[in-house]
Write a protein that holds these residues in place. Structure first.
Motif, PDB file in Angstrom:
ATOM      1  N   SER A 127     -71.153 -41.142 -63.811  1.00  0.00           N
ATOM      2  CA  SER A 127     -70.897 -39.903 -64.550  1.00  0.00           C
ATOM      3  C   SER A 127     -69.404 -39.848 -64.856  1.00  0.00           C
ATOM      4  O   SER A 127     -68.606 -40.569 -64.237  1.00  0.00           O
ATOM      5  CB  SER A 127     -71.312 -38.683 -63.721  1.00  0.00           C
ATOM      6  N   PRO A 128     -68.990 -38.996 -65.795  1.00  0.00           N
ATOM      7  CA  PRO A 128     -67.554 -38.882 -66.088  1.00  0.00           C
ATOM      8  C   PRO A 128     -66.735 -38.492 -64.861  1.00  0.00           C
ATOM      9  O   PRO A 128     -65.564 -38.863 -64.752  1.00  0.00           O
ATOM     10  CB  PRO A 128     -67.502 -37.789 -67.165  1.00  0.00           C
ATOM     11  N   GLU A 129     -67.353 -37.761 -63.943  1.00  0.00           N
ATOM     12  CA  GLU A 129     -66.621 -37.281 -62.772  1.00  0.00           C
ATOM     13  C   GLU A 129     -66.414 -38.370 -61.714  1.00  0.00           C
ATOM     14  O   GLU A 129     -65.434 -38.320 -60.967  1.00  0.00           O
ATOM     15  CB  GLU A 129     -67.362 -36.099 -62.136  1.00  0.00           C
ATOM     16  N   ASN A 130     -67.334 -39.345 -61.635  1.00  0.00           N
ATOM     17  CA  ASN A 130     -67.224 -40.320 -60.544  1.00  0.00           C
ATOM     18  C   ASN A 130     -66.924 -41.741 -60.996  1.00  0.00           C
ATOM     19  O   ASN A 130     -66.770 -42.636 -60.165  1.00  0.00           O
ATOM     20  CB  ASN A 130     -68.508 -40.320 -59.701  1.00  0.00           C
ATOM     21  N   CYS A 131     -66.855 -41.983 -62.313  1.00  0.00           N
ATOM     22  CA  CYS A 131     -66.747 -43.369 -62.783  1.00  0.00           C
ATOM     23  C   CYS A 131     -65.447 -44.039 -62.333  1.00  0.00           C
ATOM     24  O   CYS A 131     -65.436 -45.246 -62.054  1.00  0.00           O
ATOM     25  CB  CYS A 131     -66.904 -43.440 -64.302  1.00  0.00           C
ATOM     26  N   ILE A 132     -64.356 -43.282 -62.240  1.00  0.00           N
ATOM     27  CA  ILE A 132     -63.094 -43.881 -61.788  1.00  0.00           C
ATOM     28  C   ILE A 132     -63.190 -44.252 -60.309  1.00  0.00           C
ATOM     29  O   ILE A 132     -62.772 -45.342 -59.892  1.00  0.00           O
ATOM     30  CB  ILE A 132     -61.916 -42.917 -62.025  1.00  0.00           C
ATOM     31  N   ARG A 160     -64.015 -38.587 -73.939  1.00  0.00           N
ATOM     32  CA  ARG A 160     -64.273 -37.346 -73.201  1.00  0.00           C
ATOM     33  C   ARG A 160     -63.205 -37.120 -72.134  1.00  0.00           C
ATOM     34  O   ARG A 160     -62.721 -36.004 -71.946  1.00  0.00           O
ATOM     35  CB  ARG A 160     -65.652 -37.403 -72.540  1.00  0.00           C
ATOM     36  N   SER A 161     -62.866 -38.189 -71.437  1.00  0.00           N
ATOM     37  CA  SER A 161     -61.867 -38.072 -70.370  1.00  0.00           C
ATOM     38  C   SER A 161     -60.506 -37.678 -70.924  1.00  0.00           C
ATOM     39  O   SER A 161     -59.778 -36.894 -70.309  1.00  0.00           O
ATOM     40  CB  SER A 161     -61.760 -39.400 -69.614  1.00  0.00           C
ATOM     41  N   LEU A 162     -60.162 -38.206 -72.090  1.00  0.00           N
ATOM     42  CA  LEU A 162     -58.849 -37.923 -72.661  1.00  0.00           C
ATOM     43  C   LEU A 162     -58.754 -36.512 -73.229  1.00  0.00           C
ATOM     44  O   LEU A 162     -57.655 -36.023 -73.489  1.00  0.00           O
ATOM     45  CB  LEU A 162     -58.526 -38.946 -73.753  1.00  0.00           C
ATOM     46  N   GLU A 163     -59.905 -35.875 -73.438  1.00  0.00           N
ATOM     47  CA  GLU A 163     -59.882 -34.487 -73.908  1.00  0.00           C
ATOM     48  C   GLU A 163     -59.506 -33.520 -72.791  1.00  0.00           C
ATOM     49  O   GLU A 163     -59.164 -32.374 -73.044  1.00  0.00           O
ATOM     50  CB  GLU A 163     -61.250 -34.105 -74.487  1.00  0.00           C
ATOM     51  N   THR A 164     -59.605 -33.989 -71.539  1.00  0.00           N
ATOM     52  CA  THR A 164     -59.226 -33.160 -70.394  1.00  0.00           C
ATOM     53  C   THR A 164     -57.912 -33.666 -69.828  1.00  0.00           C
ATOM     54  O   THR A 164     -57.329 -34.630 -70.306  1.00  0.00           O
ATOM     55  CB  THR A 164     -60.315 -33.214 -69.311  1.00  0.00           C
ATOM     56  N   ASP A 165     -57.452 -33.025 -68.785  1.00  0.00           N
ATOM     57  CA  ASP A 165     -56.234 -33.472 -68.116  1.00  0.00           C
ATOM     58  C   ASP A 165     -56.499 -34.803 -67.416  1.00  0.00           C
ATOM     59  O   ASP A 165     -57.520 -34.977 -66.749  1.00  0.00           O
ATOM     60  CB  ASP A 165     -55.790 -32.424 -67.091  1.00  0.00           C
ATOM     61  N   PHE A 166     -55.580 -35.763 -67.567  1.00  0.00           N
ATOM     62  CA  PHE A 166     -55.774 -37.088 -66.984  1.00  0.00           C
ATOM     63  C   PHE A 166     -56.078 -37.015 -65.489  1.00  0.00           C
ATOM     64  O   PHE A 166     -56.945 -37.699 -64.972  1.00  0.00           O
ATOM     65  CB  PHE A 166     -54.520 -37.950 -67.179  1.00  0.00           C
ATOM     66  N   ASP A 167     -55.338 -36.168 -64.793  1.00  0.00           N
ATOM     67  CA  ASP A 167     -55.477 -36.104 -63.336  1.00  0.00           C
ATOM     68  C   ASP A 167     -56.842 -35.573 -62.916  1.00  0.00           C
ATOM     69  O   ASP A 167     -57.386 -35.975 -61.891  1.00  0.00           O
ATOM     70  CB  ASP A 167     -54.379 -35.214 -62.738  1.00  0.00           C
ATOM     71  N   SER A 168     -57.413 -34.654 -63.722  1.00  0.00           N
ATOM     72  CA  SER A 168     -58.658 -34.004 -63.312  1.00  0.00           C
ATOM     73  C   SER A 168     -59.822 -34.981 -63.270  1.00  0.00           C
ATOM     74  O   SER A 168     -60.783 -34.772 -62.542  1.00  0.00           O
ATOM     75  CB  SER A 168     -58.982 -32.844 -64.254  1.00  0.00           C
ATOM     76  N   VAL A 169     -59.783 -36.030 -64.061  1.00  0.00           N
ATOM     77  CA  VAL A 169     -60.869 -37.015 -64.048  1.00  0.00           C
ATOM     78  C   VAL A 169     -60.449 -38.304 -63.349  1.00  0.00           C
ATOM     79  O   VAL A 169     -61.195 -39.278 -63.328  1.00  0.00           O
ATOM     80  CB  VAL A 169     -61.343 -37.326 -65.486  1.00  0.00           C
ATOM     81  N   GLY A 170     -59.239 -38.334 -62.790  1.00  0.00           N
ATOM     82  CA  GLY A 170     -58.816 -39.476 -61.992  1.00  0.00           C
ATOM     83  C   GLY A 170     -58.382 -40.692 -62.769  1.00  0.00           C
ATOM     84  O   GLY A 170     -58.258 -41.779 -62.196  1.00  0.00           O
ATOM     85  N   LEU A 204     -48.478 -45.887 -65.547  1.00  0.00           N
ATOM     86  CA  LEU A 204     -47.379 -46.666 -64.963  1.00  0.00           C
ATOM     87  C   LEU A 204     -46.435 -45.776 -64.162  1.00  0.00           C
ATOM     88  O   LEU A 204     -45.986 -46.145 -63.068  1.00  0.00           O
ATOM     89  CB  LEU A 204     -46.608 -47.386 -66.071  1.00  0.00           C
ATOM     90  N   ASN A 205     -46.134 -44.603 -64.692  1.00  0.00           N
ATOM     91  CA  ASN A 205     -45.183 -43.703 -64.025  1.00  0.00           C
ATOM     92  C   ASN A 205     -45.798 -42.945 -62.855  1.00  0.00           C
ATOM     93  O   ASN A 205     -45.078 -42.323 -62.069  1.00  0.00           O
ATOM     94  CB  ASN A 205     -44.617 -42.705 -65.041  1.00  0.00           C
ATOM     95  N   HIS A 206     -47.126 -42.996 -62.735  1.00  0.00           N
ATOM     96  CA  HIS A 206     -47.805 -42.291 -61.646  1.00  0.00           C
ATOM     97  C   HIS A 206     -47.446 -42.881 -60.286  1.00  0.00           C
ATOM     98  O   HIS A 206     -47.476 -42.189 -59.268  1.00  0.00           O
ATOM     99  CB  HIS A 206     -49.318 -42.357 -61.876  1.00  0.00           C
ATOM    100  N   ASP A 207     -47.114 -44.161 -60.271  1.00  0.00           N
ATOM    101  CA  ASP A 207     -46.751 -44.851 -59.030  1.00  0.00           C
ATOM    102  C   ASP A 207     -45.701 -45.894 -59.390  1.00  0.00           C
ATOM    103  O   ASP A 207     -45.967 -46.812 -60.174  1.00  0.00           O
ATOM    104  CB  ASP A 207     -47.992 -45.509 -58.414  1.00  0.00           C
ATOM    105  N   GLU A 208     -44.500 -45.754 -58.849  1.00  0.00           N
ATOM    106  CA  GLU A 208     -43.397 -46.647 -59.221  1.00  0.00           C
ATOM    107  C   GLU A 208     -43.717 -48.117 -58.974  1.00  0.00           C
ATOM    108  O   GLU A 208     -43.189 -48.998 -59.654  1.00  0.00           O
ATOM    109  CB  GLU A 208     -42.128 -46.254 -58.464  1.00  0.00           C
ATOM    110  N   SER A 209     -44.578 -48.393 -58.004  1.00  0.00           N
ATOM    111  CA  SER A 209     -44.916 -49.791 -57.715  1.00  0.00           C
ATOM    112  C   SER A 209     -45.678 -50.441 -58.867  1.00  0.00           C
ATOM    113  O   SER A 209     -45.784 -51.668 -58.941  1.00  0.00           O
ATOM    114  CB  SER A 209     -45.749 -49.877 -56.435  1.00  0.00           C
TER     115      SER A 209
END
Length: 579
Positions: A127-132, A160-170, A204-209
């Motif tokens: 599902s969109p909520e668990n696919c990540i 669909r995922s890009l229509e929401t906040d990136f963080d909310s769908v992982g 990329l910017n979410h985690d400096e590593s």
């Protein structure tokens, strides 16, 4: 001595059922498995039959084969419980909360059937909520089938995922390998390249590593599909885009945008739409009630669905269209101009204007105009050049002139003239050679049967074997090694014919059941579509909405789709479009 083998299908199930009874009654246990301080009694024989790990452990020469307690420090008690339940019952308890622990235990203990069930559970519950979350699980535990299915799911649902906040769908938690697969996809529906670039930079910017993977990920971005203003703004703000390798890709895209007339001949992966969606585009023409229309329609041939793209600013008829580098060119034709004395009436003026449609950005631009005003002419494409051939001028005089547009120089220039002044002829290309047929010549009332060929390298027109039917306002198309000609205006019969360029020979084919003229034509694989147009009905010209398909392989006709409105005088082309 004769004998036979008999099979009991229930024996295996009965043996497993007996092990379940022994477990339930606490009988004949010969080993304890310990995980996180919790002990689980078990039977070595069943463990060895179910797991290569235990089979190797319980061989006579190992220390563990003599031990009463086996410590499993890397396995959780919950995971071990689920795996043991599976070994004894063939049933595996799986949930989102315990999936990782179960997979961890199954992988460590080499219970392959349990791993397969976990993989199947993932694929059946996307599902969109668990696919990540599932993508990261599949990557971590090396589940190739599940990983492939999840990545396809993410790609098809990315819009669909890009229509929401990136963080909310992982999305920002997606693993590197799957992120690479997504960005490398050639078919991502309803997602603009700017959105992919923005997502990549945020990932990329979410985690400096992750910054060490910047060039690797950003090499998959198609910078030619990003509006140049947005691209330059992001470039000035992001250090990830300013590394040597990525910078060269960005600057190449900026150069691509700066010389727009060369864009069709500078196509590469960086400028190619992420779509396998090839559609038929309909331009120009009109209806009996509304006159000429500016609406530009597209037909998804595989689905039979219609949509409209950005309108052409000029209403036009008796024009030509062609495609280079997935850009559509609309050349010449007649456009209406309102009369000063009567606002309700218009004069049809022949034009030399050329318009270009770019499906990457759904926009029209005006290209360099032809040297001559032309209507009812022919146009063809050979390599990087457009040829405009013959036609009728603005004063009603006919042309024998031929001009060529060179995309490298953005200029039209005259080339070898036709043997006759003509209009209403048709054209096609085979083996880098132009073929034109039929039409009407100056000082000739009747339509022509003539066929001429022109090779730009030889720069001369050659007379070939004539058609068996004189035609005017007809259409031609090339499929594989054969040229086909279809109905023109006011033909008494509905015959079509094909031409073999190698043998210089014409052959009659199965006729149409109904007459048709002023239609558009398009080629999809081995199908030739005649789109809209007019037909005779009760001694009157009537516009038609239907589309008929000619199957080259079977020499047969069928009616396929219907136009949203009865169009005639249109022209068609095939383009790769985004959904």
């Amino acid at each position: 001595m004769s004998y036979f083998l008999a099979l009991s299908k229930s024996h295996g199930e009965n043996v497993l059922a007996q092990y379940q009874s022994l477990r339930a009654e606490g009988l004949l246990y010969d080993v304890l498995l310990e995980a996180n301080g919790t002990e689980f009694p078990a039977h070595k024989s069943l463990l060895a039959c179910s797991s290569d790990y235990f089979k190797a452990m319980f061989k006579d020469y190992t220390k563990e084969s003599k031990a009463n307690v086996i410590h499993l420090p890397t396995v959780s008690a919950t995971g071990l419980q689920h795996v043991l339940d599976f070994i004894y019952t063939s049933w595996l308890s799986i949930s989102m909360e315990t999936l990782e622990e179960t997979l961890d235990a199954a992988r460590y203990l080499q219970i392959t059937e349990a791993i397969k069930l976990c993989s199947q559970y993932i694929m059946n519950n996307l599902s969109p909520e668990n696919c990540i979350f599932f993508a990261n699980i599949a990557s971590h535990f090396c589940l190739p089938d599940a990983k492939l299915a999840i990545e396809k799911y993410i790609i098809s649902n990315l819009w669909r995922s890009l229509e929401t906040d990136f963080d909310s769908v992982g999305l920002l938690e997606l693993n590197l390998d799957s992120m690479m697969v997504v960005l490398g996809s050639d078919d991502i529906a309803k997602v603009k390249e700017l959105s992919l670039l923005t997502l990549t930079l945020k990932w990329l910017n979410h985690d400096e590593s992750r910054l060490i993977y910047g060039d690797q990920l950003l090499s998959h971005i198609r910078y030619g599909l990003v509006p140049v203003e947005d691209l330059t703004n992001l470039y000035s703000q992001s250090k990830a885009l300013q590394t040597q390798d990525t910078k060269s890709l960005v600057l190449k895209a900026v150069d691509y945008h700066s010389v727009d007339y060369k864009q069709p001949i500078e196509q590469c992966k960086q400028t190619t739409l992420r779509s396998h969606n090839t559609q038929i585009i309909l331009v120009g023409g009109g209806t009996a009630n509304d006159g000429l229309v500016s609406t530009v329609l597209t037909l998804d041939f595989s689905k039979g669905s219609w949509k409209s793209v950005k309108e052409l600013k000029s209403n036009v008829q008796n024009h030509c269209v062609c495609v280079i580098g997935n850009f559509l060119y609309v050349l010449g034709g007649e456009t209406p101009e309102l009369n000063d004395n009567d606002a309700k009436s218009a004069t049809m003026l022949v034009t030399n204007r050329v318009h270009r449609y770019d499906p990457r950005f759904n926009n029209w631009k005006e290209a360099a105009g032809m040297l001559e005003k032309r209507a009812q002419f022919a146009c063809c494409v050979i390599k990087h050049a457009i040829f405009a051939i013959g036609g009728r001028s603005g004063t009603g005089l006919l042309h024998s002139s031929v001009e060529m547009y060179d995309l490298n120089t953005n200029k039209w220039e005259k080339t070898t003239e036709l043997p006759y002044k003509m209009h209403g002829h048709a054209s096609t290309v085979f083996n880098e050679t132009i073929y034109i047929s039929g039409g009407k010549y100056v000082d000739h009332r009747d339509s022509s049967k003539n066929l001429f060929s022109y090779n730009p390298l030889e720069r001369q027109w050659k007379r070939e074997a004539p058609m068996t039917i004189a035609r005017f306002g007809h259409q031609m198309a090339t499929v594989k090694q054969t040229i086909f000609t279809f109905l023109g205006m006011y033909e008494p019969f509905c015959d079509i014919e094909k031409y073999d360029p190698m043998q210089n020979q014409w052959t009659r084919l199965k006729p149409l059941l109904l007459d048709r003229f002023c239609y558009g034509i398009a080629v999809m694989d081995e199908n030739i579509l005649l789109v809209g147009g007019k037909k005779w009905q009760d001694s009157q010209e009537v516009a038609t909405q239907n589309i008929i398909i000619y199957d080259v392989g079977s020499d047969s006709w069928e009616e396929a789709y219907k136009l949203p409105l009865p169009l005639y005088g249109l022209q068609c082309a095939v383009l790769q479009l985004t959904e």
